[in-house]
Write a protein that holds these residues in place. Structure first.
Motif, PDB file in Angstrom:
ATOM      1  N   GLY A   1       0.806  -1.206   0.000  1.00  0.00           N
ATOM      2  CA  GLY A   1       0.000   0.000   0.000  1.00  0.00           C
ATOM      3  C   GLY A   1       0.841   1.258   0.000  1.00  0.00           C
ATOM      4  O   GLY A   1       2.053   1.215   0.237  1.00  0.00           O
ATOM      5  N   LYS A   2       0.216   2.367  -0.259  1.00  0.00           N
ATOM      6  CA  LYS A   2       0.872   3.674  -0.203  1.00  0.00           C
ATOM      7  C   LYS A   2       0.043   4.579   0.695  1.00  0.00           C
ATOM      8  O   LYS A   2      -1.134   4.302   0.955  1.00  0.00           O
ATOM      9  CB  LYS A   2       1.009   4.277  -1.594  1.00  0.00           C
ATOM     10  CG  LYS A   2      -0.318   4.555  -2.280  1.00  0.00           C
ATOM     11  CD  LYS A   2      -0.116   5.199  -3.649  1.00  0.00           C
ATOM     12  CE  LYS A   2      -1.464   5.541  -4.276  1.00  0.00           C
ATOM     13  NZ  LYS A   2      -1.309   6.217  -5.592  1.00  0.00           N
ATOM     14  N   PRO A   3       0.630   5.673   1.181  1.00  0.00           N
ATOM     15  CA  PRO A   3      -0.137   6.572   2.057  1.00  0.00           C
ATOM     16  C   PRO A   3      -1.369   7.113   1.348  1.00  0.00           C
ATOM     17  O   PRO A   3      -1.257   7.662   0.240  1.00  0.00           O
ATOM     18  CB  PRO A   3       0.856   7.700   2.357  1.00  0.00           C
ATOM     19  CG  PRO A   3       2.203   7.109   2.123  1.00  0.00           C
ATOM     20  CD  PRO A   3       2.022   6.119   1.007  1.00  0.00           C
ATOM     21  N   PRO A   4      -2.560   6.957   1.914  1.00  0.00           N
ATOM     22  CA  PRO A   4      -3.763   7.512   1.295  1.00  0.00           C
ATOM     23  C   PRO A   4      -3.684   9.037   1.213  1.00  0.00           C
ATOM     24  O   PRO A   4      -3.282   9.689   2.179  1.00  0.00           O
ATOM     25  CB  PRO A   4      -4.887   7.081   2.238  1.00  0.00           C
ATOM     26  CG  PRO A   4      -4.314   5.973   3.066  1.00  0.00           C
ATOM     27  CD  PRO A   4      -2.858   6.256   3.172  1.00  0.00           C
ATOM     28  N   ALA A   5      -4.067   9.584   0.076  1.00  0.00           N
ATOM     29  CA  ALA A   5      -4.056  11.041  -0.092  1.00  0.00           C
ATOM     30  C   ALA A   5      -4.931  11.705   0.968  1.00  0.00           C
ATOM     31  O   ALA A   5      -4.607  12.775   1.489  1.00  0.00           O
ATOM     32  CB  ALA A   5      -4.529  11.408  -1.488  1.00  0.00           C
ATOM     33  N   ARG A   6      -6.035  11.026   1.314  1.00  0.00           N
ATOM     34  CA  ARG A   6      -6.949  11.601   2.297  1.00  0.00           C
ATOM     35  C   ARG A   6      -6.305  11.662   3.675  1.00  0.00           C
ATOM     36  O   ARG A   6      -6.518  12.628   4.430  1.00  0.00           O
ATOM     37  CB  ARG A   6      -8.247  10.774   2.356  1.00  0.00           C
ATOM     38  CG  ARG A   6      -9.270  11.268   3.364  1.00  0.00           C
ATOM     39  CD  ARG A   6      -9.659  12.709   3.116  1.00  0.00           C
ATOM     40  NE  ARG A   6     -10.620  13.189   4.105  1.00  0.00           N
ATOM     41  CZ  ARG A   6     -10.784  14.446   4.456  1.00  0.00           C
ATOM     42  NH1 ARG A   6     -10.029  15.393   3.910  1.00  0.00           N
ATOM     43  NH2 ARG A   6     -11.692  14.792   5.345  1.00  0.00           N
ATOM     44  N   LEU A   7      -5.502  10.672   4.028  1.00  0.00           N
ATOM     45  CA  LEU A   7      -4.817  10.689   5.320  1.00  0.00           C
ATOM     46  C   LEU A   7      -3.844  11.860   5.402  1.00  0.00           C
ATOM     47  O   LEU A   7      -3.767  12.561   6.413  1.00  0.00           O
ATOM     48  CB  LEU A   7      -4.076   9.371   5.553  1.00  0.00           C
ATOM     49  CG  LEU A   7      -3.218   9.276   6.818  1.00  0.00           C
ATOM     50  CD1 LEU A   7      -4.035   9.573   8.074  1.00  0.00           C
ATOM     51  CD2 LEU A   7      -2.559   7.900   6.914  1.00  0.00           C
ATOM     52  N   THR A   8      -3.104  12.086   4.334  1.00  0.00           N
ATOM     53  CA  THR A   8      -2.186  13.230   4.286  1.00  0.00           C
ATOM     54  C   THR A   8      -2.961  14.537   4.445  1.00  0.00           C
ATOM     55  O   THR A   8      -2.561  15.425   5.207  1.00  0.00           O
ATOM     56  CB  THR A   8      -1.405  13.231   2.957  1.00  0.00           C
ATOM     57  OG1 THR A   8      -0.632  12.037   2.877  1.00  0.00           O
ATOM     58  CG2 THR A   8      -0.502  14.439   2.860  1.00  0.00           C
ATOM     59  N   GLU A   9      -4.073  14.627   3.746  1.00  0.00           N
ATOM     60  CA  GLU A   9      -4.947  15.809   3.816  1.00  0.00           C
ATOM     61  C   GLU A   9      -5.419  16.048   5.249  1.00  0.00           C
ATOM     62  O   GLU A   9      -5.384  17.170   5.769  1.00  0.00           O
ATOM     63  CB  GLU A   9      -6.175  15.532   2.931  1.00  0.00           C
ATOM     64  CG  GLU A   9      -6.672  16.685   2.110  1.00  0.00           C
ATOM     65  CD  GLU A   9      -7.798  16.206   1.193  1.00  0.00           C
ATOM     66  OE1 GLU A   9      -8.949  16.094   1.677  1.00  0.00           O
ATOM     67  OE2 GLU A   9      -7.506  15.918   0.010  1.00  0.00           O
ATOM     68  N   LEU A  10      -5.858  14.968   5.898  1.00  0.00           N
ATOM     69  CA  LEU A  10      -6.363  15.059   7.268  1.00  0.00           C
ATOM     70  C   LEU A  10      -5.280  15.502   8.237  1.00  0.00           C
ATOM     71  O   LEU A  10      -5.532  16.298   9.153  1.00  0.00           O
ATOM     72  CB  LEU A  10      -6.929  13.709   7.707  1.00  0.00           C
ATOM     73  CG  LEU A  10      -8.265  13.304   7.098  1.00  0.00           C
ATOM     74  CD1 LEU A  10      -8.528  11.813   7.338  1.00  0.00           C
ATOM     75  CD2 LEU A  10      -9.405  14.142   7.679  1.00  0.00           C
ATOM     76  N   LEU A  11      -4.071  15.004   8.042  1.00  0.00           N
ATOM     77  CA  LEU A  11      -2.971  15.381   8.934  1.00  0.00           C
ATOM     78  C   LEU A  11      -2.624  16.857   8.785  1.00  0.00           C
ATOM     79  O   LEU A  11      -2.414  17.563   9.781  1.00  0.00           O
ATOM     80  CB  LEU A  11      -1.741  14.516   8.642  1.00  0.00           C
ATOM     81  CG  LEU A  11      -0.537  14.742   9.564  1.00  0.00           C
ATOM     82  CD1 LEU A  11      -0.894  14.502  11.023  1.00  0.00           C
ATOM     83  CD2 LEU A  11       0.619  13.845   9.157  1.00  0.00           C
ATOM     84  N   VAL A  12      -2.590  17.343   7.563  1.00  0.00           N
ATOM     85  CA  VAL A  12      -2.331  18.759   7.318  1.00  0.00           C
ATOM     86  C   VAL A  12      -3.416  19.611   7.977  1.00  0.00           C
ATOM     87  O   VAL A  12      -3.125  20.604   8.658  1.00  0.00           O
ATOM     88  CB  VAL A  12      -2.258  19.049   5.802  1.00  0.00           C
ATOM     89  CG1 VAL A  12      -2.190  20.558   5.539  1.00  0.00           C
ATOM     90  CG2 VAL A  12      -1.050  18.355   5.173  1.00  0.00           C
ATOM     91  N   GLU A  13      -4.670  19.210   7.801  1.00  0.00           N
ATOM     92  CA  GLU A  13      -5.792  19.936   8.404  1.00  0.00           C
ATOM     93  C   GLU A  13      -5.712  19.914   9.925  1.00  0.00           C
ATOM     94  O   GLU A  13      -5.962  20.926  10.596  1.00  0.00           O
ATOM     95  CB  GLU A  13      -7.121  19.312   7.960  1.00  0.00           C
ATOM     96  CG  GLU A  13      -7.467  19.525   6.498  1.00  0.00           C
ATOM     97  CD  GLU A  13      -8.718  18.744   6.096  1.00  0.00           C
ATOM     98  OE1 GLU A  13      -9.343  18.112   6.988  1.00  0.00           O
ATOM     99  OE2 GLU A  13      -9.060  18.748   4.893  1.00  0.00           O
ATOM    100  N   ARG A  14      -5.360  18.744  10.475  1.00  0.00           N
ATOM    101  CA  ARG A  14      -5.315  18.584  11.924  1.00  0.00           C
ATOM    102  C   ARG A  14      -4.261  19.476  12.556  1.00  0.00           C
ATOM    103  O   ARG A  14      -4.497  20.124  13.581  1.00  0.00           O
ATOM    104  CB  ARG A  14      -5.054  17.107  12.252  1.00  0.00           C
ATOM    105  CG  ARG A  14      -5.177  16.767  13.718  1.00  0.00           C
ATOM    106  CD  ARG A  14      -4.947  15.277  13.958  1.00  0.00           C
ATOM    107  NE  ARG A  14      -5.228  14.920  15.335  1.00  0.00           N
ATOM    108  CZ  ARG A  14      -6.437  14.638  15.821  1.00  0.00           C
ATOM    109  NH1 ARG A  14      -7.486  14.685  15.016  1.00  0.00           N
ATOM    110  NH2 ARG A  14      -6.613  14.333  17.095  1.00  0.00           N
TER     111      ARG A  14
END
Length: 393
Positions: A64-77
């Motif tokens: 697997g690779k890092p989900p784009a949504r997870l990266t997005e969520l971390l930036v937002e958080r």
């Protein structure tokens, strides 16, 4: 959700025996309550379980690779909770935070250089230095106005010092460093030309409602460009066994060094860990707020009980579910062994750098905590009685 429902959620006992749990299997053949390693006994948010079940039902578990949504969520958080603007390319996903400490030491220092670490401190800080065959210099953590802080007047520096390992919130001790205290650390780093690897894994577990976590790297450009920040949803949402952590490294040259040392040695994060981390950051905040309320209740019970017992003291815990208990007045050779024999499995202070302390994990049901405190009280009462009888003989 009401406080009553919240309590019911976390009061629910989950039998973790015979589940290959490091925490519970340590004492599987003895009547000892395991309150040592830092994972909690709480069921994760239902959204995490549901996301994992959905992924498992797919039936394929390839690379697997890092989900784009997870990266997005971390930036937002980071922006929403901690007022820190980070870029997606700064994030390096890791299968655990401890490997991040080891990678920081090996990538940001040369063999002849030394690493400064607080002490007492979470044991992998020291082991990461020793495993890399670097020299350790210690920054004593002392009690200052009833808070555990690094005493910079006692820091052992050397011309070859290159890296400062830092922990905020502090483990052990639970201190949340304020802005002026972080600025003092930055000044120290600038003066000695140090990189700073900041372990901020407990940043979501702030118990004092009037205190905010401030990422070290968010102070200014100087802090940003000399920093590696380690975070994870693992302690926050009790998913440490899945292994999903992040290093945030704004400086591209440092990030390149970090990734070069990692290559071929540290594996990628597994797909289920990505799934759990994404669900945690997407939907776990209401559960987290309930957990914090429950931990505050446990903290209150613990603090009152410990400070009413002879020989023991504890300072106010600002963050984490880890209590750092001063047992230096206890007339025994090893407080850890004394309490273990009484049926409470704590973390020995010696592992952190001070054998006269013990660390207690109160990320458990209130019932379990009350029983542990009862056993501690009985053990101390028995010790006092035996001491008095011996004195009068």
């Amino acid at each position: 959700m009401s406080a009553t429902i919240s309590n019911a959620l976390f009061d629910s006992h989950v039998d973790r025996k015979q589940t290959n749990s490091i925490k519970w299997d340590k004492y599987q053949n003895a009547d000892i309550l395991p309150m040592w390693i830092a994972d909690s006994d709480f069921r994760v948010p239902k959204e995490i379980t549901e996301a994992l079940q959905e992924h498992i039902s797919h039936g394929v578990f390839g690379y697997g690779k890092p989900p784009a949504r997870l990266t997005e969520l971390l930036v937002e958080r980071m922006k929403t909770l901690y007022n820190w603007d980070i870029q997606p390319e700064w994030i390096v996903f890791l299968p655990g935070l401890v490997c991040g400490l080891n990678l920081a030491v090996r990538s940001l220092t040369e063999a002849h250089q030394s690493v400064i670490t607080p002490r007492p401190i979470y044991p992998p800080f020291v082991s990461s230095i020793k495993l890399a065959q670097r020299t350790a210099s210690y920054a004593p953590v002392t009690l200052q106005d009833k808070r555990w802080l690094i005493d910079f007047t006692q820091v052992e520096t050397a011309p070859e010092s290159k890296l400062l390992l830092f922990c905020n919130p502090l483990n052990p001790g639970g201190t949340v460093y304020r802005r002026n205290e972080l600025e003092q650390i930055l000044t120290f780093a600038e003066k000695n030309d140090l990189y700073v690897c900041s372990d901020e894994i407990h940043c979501d577990l702030i118990l004092d409602t009037d205190v905010k976590h401030i990422p070290f790297a968010s102070l200014n450009k100087s802090a940003e460009q000399r920093s590696v920040t380690l975070i994870a949803p693992s302690k926050t949402f009790n998913i440490a066994g899945l292994g999903a952590s992040m290093a945030i490294i704004p400086n591209s040259a440092l990030r390149h060094k970090f990734n070069k040392v990692r290559a071929g040695i540290v594996p990628d994060v597994n797909v289920l860990a990505y799934t759990a981390a994404q669900a945690a950051y997407e939907s776990g905040q209401p559960w987290l707020e309930q957990q914090l309320a429950y931990l505050r209740q446990n903290r209150g019970t613990l603090t009152a009980a410990i400070n009413s017992m002879p020989y023991l003291t504890i300072q106010h815990i600002e963050a984490t579910y880890l209590a750092w208990i001063d047992a230096s007045a206890l007339p025994v050779t090893s407080p850890f062994k004394f309490f273990e024999q009484a049926g409470i499995g704590l973390s020995p202070g010696a592992d952190f750098g001070d054998p006269k302390f013990v660390r207690l994990n109160f990320g458990c049901t209130h019932e379990t905590l009350v029983e542990a405190l009862r056993r501690m009280h009985v053990a101390i009462d028995t010790l006092e009685k035996d001491t008095l009888e011996s004195f009068h003989q």
